[in-house]
Design a protein around this motif. Structure first.
Motif, PDB file in Angstrom:
ATOM      1  N   SER A 142       2.299  -0.207 -14.682  1.00  0.00           N
ATOM      2  CA  SER A 142       3.438  -1.083 -14.938  1.00  0.00           C
ATOM      3  C   SER A 142       3.108  -2.094 -16.035  1.00  0.00           C
ATOM      4  O   SER A 142       1.957  -2.492 -16.244  1.00  0.00           O
ATOM      5  N   GLU A 143       4.179  -2.476 -16.723  1.00  0.00           N
ATOM      6  CA  GLU A 143       4.100  -3.307 -17.936  1.00  0.00           C
ATOM      7  C   GLU A 143       3.192  -4.541 -17.749  1.00  0.00           C
ATOM      8  O   GLU A 143       2.336  -4.827 -18.582  1.00  0.00           O
ATOM      9  N   VAL A 144       3.352  -5.206 -16.631  1.00  0.00           N
ATOM     10  CA  VAL A 144       2.607  -6.447 -16.432  1.00  0.00           C
ATOM     11  C   VAL A 144       1.088  -6.181 -16.388  1.00  0.00           C
ATOM     12  O   VAL A 144       0.289  -6.947 -16.930  1.00  0.00           O
ATOM     13  N   PHE A 145       0.708  -5.051 -15.779  1.00  0.00           N
ATOM     14  CA  PHE A 145      -0.732  -4.744 -15.718  1.00  0.00           C
ATOM     15  C   PHE A 145      -1.236  -4.207 -17.054  1.00  0.00           C
ATOM     16  O   PHE A 145      -2.403  -4.406 -17.394  1.00  0.00           O
ATOM     17  N   LYS A 302       7.752   4.951  -6.527  1.00  0.00           N
ATOM     18  CA  LYS A 302       8.172   4.305  -7.776  1.00  0.00           C
ATOM     19  C   LYS A 302       7.628   2.866  -7.826  1.00  0.00           C
ATOM     20  O   LYS A 302       7.497   2.211  -6.792  1.00  0.00           O
ATOM     21  N   ASN A 303       7.397   2.384  -9.036  1.00  0.00           N
ATOM     22  CA  ASN A 303       6.825   1.042  -9.202  1.00  0.00           C
ATOM     23  C   ASN A 303       7.603  -0.053  -8.477  1.00  0.00           C
ATOM     24  O   ASN A 303       7.025  -0.926  -7.842  1.00  0.00           O
ATOM     25  N   LYS A 304       8.907   0.014  -8.578  1.00  0.00           N
ATOM     26  CA  LYS A 304       9.737  -1.017  -7.957  1.00  0.00           C
ATOM     27  C   LYS A 304       9.583  -0.978  -6.442  1.00  0.00           C
ATOM     28  O   LYS A 304       9.516  -2.011  -5.780  1.00  0.00           O
ATOM     29  N   ASP A 305       9.503   0.249  -5.901  1.00  0.00           N
ATOM     30  CA  ASP A 305       9.359   0.393  -4.454  1.00  0.00           C
ATOM     31  C   ASP A 305       7.972  -0.045  -3.990  1.00  0.00           C
ATOM     32  O   ASP A 305       7.813  -0.547  -2.882  1.00  0.00           O
ATOM     33  N   ILE A 306       6.972   0.147  -4.860  1.00  0.00           N
ATOM     34  CA  ILE A 306       5.618  -0.314  -4.510  1.00  0.00           C
ATOM     35  C   ILE A 306       5.675  -1.815  -4.220  1.00  0.00           C
ATOM     36  O   ILE A 306       5.157  -2.295  -3.206  1.00  0.00           O
ATOM     37  N   ASP A 307       6.350  -2.556  -5.095  1.00  0.00           N
ATOM     38  CA  ASP A 307       6.447  -4.012  -4.919  1.00  0.00           C
ATOM     39  C   ASP A 307       7.110  -4.345  -3.585  1.00  0.00           C
ATOM     40  O   ASP A 307       6.643  -5.202  -2.839  1.00  0.00           O
ATOM     41  N   ILE A 308       8.202  -3.626  -3.281  1.00  0.00           N
ATOM     42  CA  ILE A 308       8.956  -3.919  -2.044  1.00  0.00           C
ATOM     43  C   ILE A 308       8.098  -3.585  -0.815  1.00  0.00           C
ATOM     44  O   ILE A 308       8.029  -4.354   0.143  1.00  0.00           O
ATOM     45  N   ILE A 321      -6.181  -0.080   1.985  1.00  0.00           N
ATOM     46  CA  ILE A 321      -5.073   0.781   1.568  1.00  0.00           C
ATOM     47  C   ILE A 321      -5.536   2.234   1.517  1.00  0.00           C
ATOM     48  O   ILE A 321      -6.646   2.520   1.034  1.00  0.00           O
ATOM     49  N   ILE A 322      -4.688   3.131   2.010  1.00  0.00           N
ATOM     50  CA  ILE A 322      -4.948   4.567   1.869  1.00  0.00           C
ATOM     51  C   ILE A 322      -3.823   5.119   0.989  1.00  0.00           C
ATOM     52  O   ILE A 322      -2.646   4.887   1.281  1.00  0.00           O
ATOM     53  N   ILE A 323      -4.188   5.791  -0.081  1.00  0.00           N
ATOM     54  CA  ILE A 323      -3.164   6.344  -0.969  1.00  0.00           C
ATOM     55  C   ILE A 323      -3.124   7.868  -0.811  1.00  0.00           C
ATOM     56  O   ILE A 323      -4.162   8.535  -0.916  1.00  0.00           O
ATOM     57  N   THR A 324      -1.942   8.386  -0.531  1.00  0.00           N
ATOM     58  CA  THR A 324      -1.801   9.823  -0.242  1.00  0.00           C
ATOM     59  C   THR A 324      -1.092  10.557  -1.378  1.00  0.00           C
ATOM     60  O   THR A 324      -0.580   9.946  -2.309  1.00  0.00           O
ATOM     61  N   LYS A 325      -1.072  11.860  -1.251  1.00  0.00           N
ATOM     62  CA  LYS A 325      -0.294  12.764  -2.102  1.00  0.00           C
ATOM     63  C   LYS A 325      -0.695  12.727  -3.574  1.00  0.00           C
ATOM     64  O   LYS A 325       0.151  12.834  -4.455  1.00  0.00           O
ATOM     65  N   LEU A 326      -1.995  12.556  -3.835  1.00  0.00           N
ATOM     66  CA  LEU A 326      -2.458  12.591  -5.226  1.00  0.00           C
ATOM     67  C   LEU A 326      -2.225  13.958  -5.844  1.00  0.00           C
ATOM     68  O   LEU A 326      -2.145  14.092  -7.057  1.00  0.00           O
ATOM     69  N   ASP A 327      -2.128  14.951  -4.977  1.00  0.00           N
ATOM     70  CA  ASP A 327      -1.888  16.304  -5.484  1.00  0.00           C
ATOM     71  C   ASP A 327      -0.445  16.508  -5.930  1.00  0.00           C
ATOM     72  O   ASP A 327      -0.121  17.512  -6.534  1.00  0.00           O
ATOM     73  N   GLU A 328       0.422  15.551  -5.630  1.00  0.00           N
ATOM     74  CA  GLU A 328       1.834  15.753  -5.951  1.00  0.00           C
ATOM     75  C   GLU A 328       2.269  15.074  -7.239  1.00  0.00           C
ATOM     76  O   GLU A 328       3.455  14.970  -7.520  1.00  0.00           O
ATOM     77  N   THR A 329       1.326  14.541  -7.988  1.00  0.00           N
ATOM     78  CA  THR A 329       1.718  13.868  -9.217  1.00  0.00           C
ATOM     79  C   THR A 329       0.739  14.201 -10.337  1.00  0.00           C
ATOM     80  O   THR A 329      -0.369  14.686 -10.083  1.00  0.00           O
ATOM     81  N   SER A 330       1.171  13.961 -11.578  1.00  0.00           N
ATOM     82  CA  SER A 330       0.253  14.237 -12.682  1.00  0.00           C
ATOM     83  C   SER A 330      -0.168  12.955 -13.392  1.00  0.00           C
ATOM     84  O   SER A 330      -1.015  12.970 -14.268  1.00  0.00           O
ATOM     85  N   THR A 331       0.443  11.830 -13.034  1.00  0.00           N
ATOM     86  CA  THR A 331      -0.027  10.546 -13.578  1.00  0.00           C
ATOM     87  C   THR A 331      -0.366   9.633 -12.400  1.00  0.00           C
ATOM     88  O   THR A 331       0.307   9.673 -11.376  1.00  0.00           O
ATOM     89  N   LEU A 339      -2.835  -1.013  -5.946  1.00  0.00           N
ATOM     90  CA  LEU A 339      -4.027  -1.813  -5.624  1.00  0.00           C
ATOM     91  C   LEU A 339      -3.929  -3.237  -6.175  1.00  0.00           C
ATOM     92  O   LEU A 339      -4.336  -4.194  -5.522  1.00  0.00           O
ATOM     93  N   LEU A 340      -3.384  -3.358  -7.393  1.00  0.00           N
ATOM     94  CA  LEU A 340      -3.314  -4.692  -7.992  1.00  0.00           C
ATOM     95  C   LEU A 340      -2.204  -5.515  -7.358  1.00  0.00           C
ATOM     96  O   LEU A 340      -2.367  -6.716  -7.139  1.00  0.00           O
ATOM     97  N   LYS A 341      -1.082  -4.869  -7.059  1.00  0.00           N
ATOM     98  CA  LYS A 341       0.017  -5.600  -6.431  1.00  0.00           C
ATOM     99  C   LYS A 341      -0.433  -6.096  -5.047  1.00  0.00           C
ATOM    100  O   LYS A 341      -0.186  -7.232  -4.673  1.00  0.00           O
ATOM    101  N   ALA A 342      -1.114  -5.220  -4.283  1.00  0.00           N
ATOM    102  CA  ALA A 342      -1.513  -5.587  -2.920  1.00  0.00           C
ATOM    103  C   ALA A 342      -2.751  -6.485  -2.917  1.00  0.00           C
ATOM    104  O   ALA A 342      -2.969  -7.241  -1.984  1.00  0.00           O
ATOM    105  N   ASP A 343      -3.562  -6.357  -3.955  1.00  0.00           N
ATOM    106  CA  ASP A 343      -4.823  -7.088  -4.026  1.00  0.00           C
ATOM    107  C   ASP A 343      -5.695  -6.821  -2.790  1.00  0.00           C
ATOM    108  O   ASP A 343      -6.238  -7.743  -2.178  1.00  0.00           O
TER     109      ASP A 343
END
Ligand SMILES: Nc1nc2c(ncn2[C@@H]2O[C@H](COP(=O)(O)OP(=O)(O)OP(=O)(O)O)[C@@H](O)[C@H]2O)c(=O)[nH]1
Ligand SMILES: [Mg+2]
Length: 378
Positions: A142-145, A302-308, A321-331, A339-343
């Motif tokens: 995201s732009e801010v990071f 989505k970035n906006k939903d991450i914030d929410i 934090i556990i992040i799932t579904k890395l196999d479902e995306t290419s970026t 990680l940065l939003k949640a710190d």
């Protein structure tokens, strides 16, 4: 606010069009790779859809040219009016003020146009990092990071390329958890992110590989089939399993499993927009002495939903934090955004549906390479 979508072959092309049409104040809200709809689109080259926005009082460059003349004309008219109309001082003062404002506005517009067309010191400075900026944008950071990373890269004086600098900057910005799972471990998170599957994966790893005595509890009696889902895994792995229906049962269930090294608790998926549901969950968890609360979130969010989501779950005071579904995306920019939003530290990443194999602990180097698109997830 003017919001506009641009379809372009490259980020550079999109940026040029955005600057030209919306001006230099425009900000990028989102970008994603798209293909043409339909079967033919499947074979076509993917394009980038970029959504940009600009405050509506900042004019687009087309209207800017018109406005430049308008303001100039108005400024001149104002001057004429002032010379003939000096009876009403109040009126004159306000006109002078207006004239001053307009000339000021005119000056800054001319400046902006000059910056856009001919470049400036700042632009040169920005250009030096535009390639890195593109890489970060193409990876959905995201732009801010992106701004934060580039600021930090600018301050580095090592003799290495910008991507390597960014890699080391990202490594410094993220946290990785080295917690061993013991005691009471809870998984919380939005619906469908893979909480139950992750509980089963962790239970499998801990019991089969680490030889720990594991117990499972579910408080998800809300969704049809949720109990069966975890019970099946518990049976296969020969792990004790308890179902908790009311808040008063939870302490008993934990007591029954007190000889376990680890008790993993699965919870109902909660929408982070529903504060009531999260408070309910908080009340459940408040009954226990929990060692480790993990927020489970999919990297396809989505970035906006991450914030929410991150804001919504904050009241649960989760530690990892556990992040799932890395196999479902290419970026993988979303990993950094989360990680940065949640710190908070990252404890595991999940890379597929297979229980228990598709879950790993990771390190800063791997994550920063994923985030920069240098590395691909399995
Ligand atoms: N591709 C992929 N699918 C996953 C991963 N983790 C879970 N899933 C799938 O995601 C779907 C939902 O998984 P669940 O474990 O039921 O998700 P949940 O968060 O417990 O869902 P709720 O209990 O309804 O909130 C299932 O089809 C899982 O197989 C992963 O890392 N990659
Ligand atoms: Mg579930």
């Amino acid at each position: 606010m003017v919001i506009k979508k641009y379809l372009a072959n490259s980020m550079n092309e999109a940026m040029m069009r955005i600057r030209r049409e919306l001006g230099s104040e425009a900000v990028i809200i989102s970008q994603r790779k798209v293909r043409k709809k339909g079967i033919r689109g499947f074979f076509s080259k993917s394009m980038i859809e970029v959504t940009a926005a600009v405050e509506s009082n900042v004019n687009t460059s087309k209207s800017k040219t018109v406005d430049t003349f308008e303001v100039f004309k108005r400024a001149l008219n104002g001057r004429n009016e002032l010379s003939v109309n000096d009876e009403n001082i109040q009126n004159k003062e306000s006109k002078e003020e207006k004239l001053f404002r307009e000339v000021h506005e005119l000056k800054s517009m001319i400046n902006n146009i000059a910056v856009n067309q001919y470049g400036s010191q700042n632009k040169e400075n920005d250009d030096a990092y535009s390639e890195l900026r593109n890489i970060l944008m193409q990876n959905d950071i995201s732009e801010v990071f992106i701004d934060e990373i580039i600021d930090k890269v600018k301050k580095m004086d090592e003799e290495i390329d910008d991507v390597s600098k960014a890699k080391s900057v990202i490594e410094d910005m993220i946290q990785i958890s080295d917690d061993d799972l013991n005691g009471i471990v809870v998984l919380v998170g939005p619906t469908g992110v893979g909480k139950t599957t992750t509980v089963a994966k962790l239970a499998g790893k801990l019991s089969l590989i680490e030889k720990k005595k594991v117990g499972l509890i579910t408080i998800d009696t809300y969704r049809i089939g949720a109990v069966e889902q975890l019970k099946t895994y518990a049976n296969i792995m020969n792990i004790p399993f308890r179902v908790v229906f009311t808040i008063n049962d939870i302490e008993n269930a934990v007591k029954e499993l007190e000889d376990c090294d680890v008790i993993i608790i699965d919870t109902t998926g909660r929408s982070s927009k529903n504060k009531m549901q999260i408070s309910e969950l908080r009340a459940f968890l408040g009954r226990l002495n929990i060692d480790n609360i993990n927020l489970v979130i999919s990297c396809t969010t989505k970035n906006k939903d991450i914030d929410i989501i991150v804001d919504g779950y904050d009241v649960l005071n989760y530690n990892n934090i556990i992040i799932t579904k890395l196999d479902e995306t290419s970026t993988y920019g979303s990993i950094l955004n989360i990680l940065l939003k949640a710190d908070k530290p990252l404890s595991y990443i999940a890379t597929g549906q297979n229980v228990p194999d598709d879950i790993i602990k990771t390190d800063k180097k791997y994550i920063s390479e994923l985030v920069l698109g240098v590395e691909e997830s399995c």
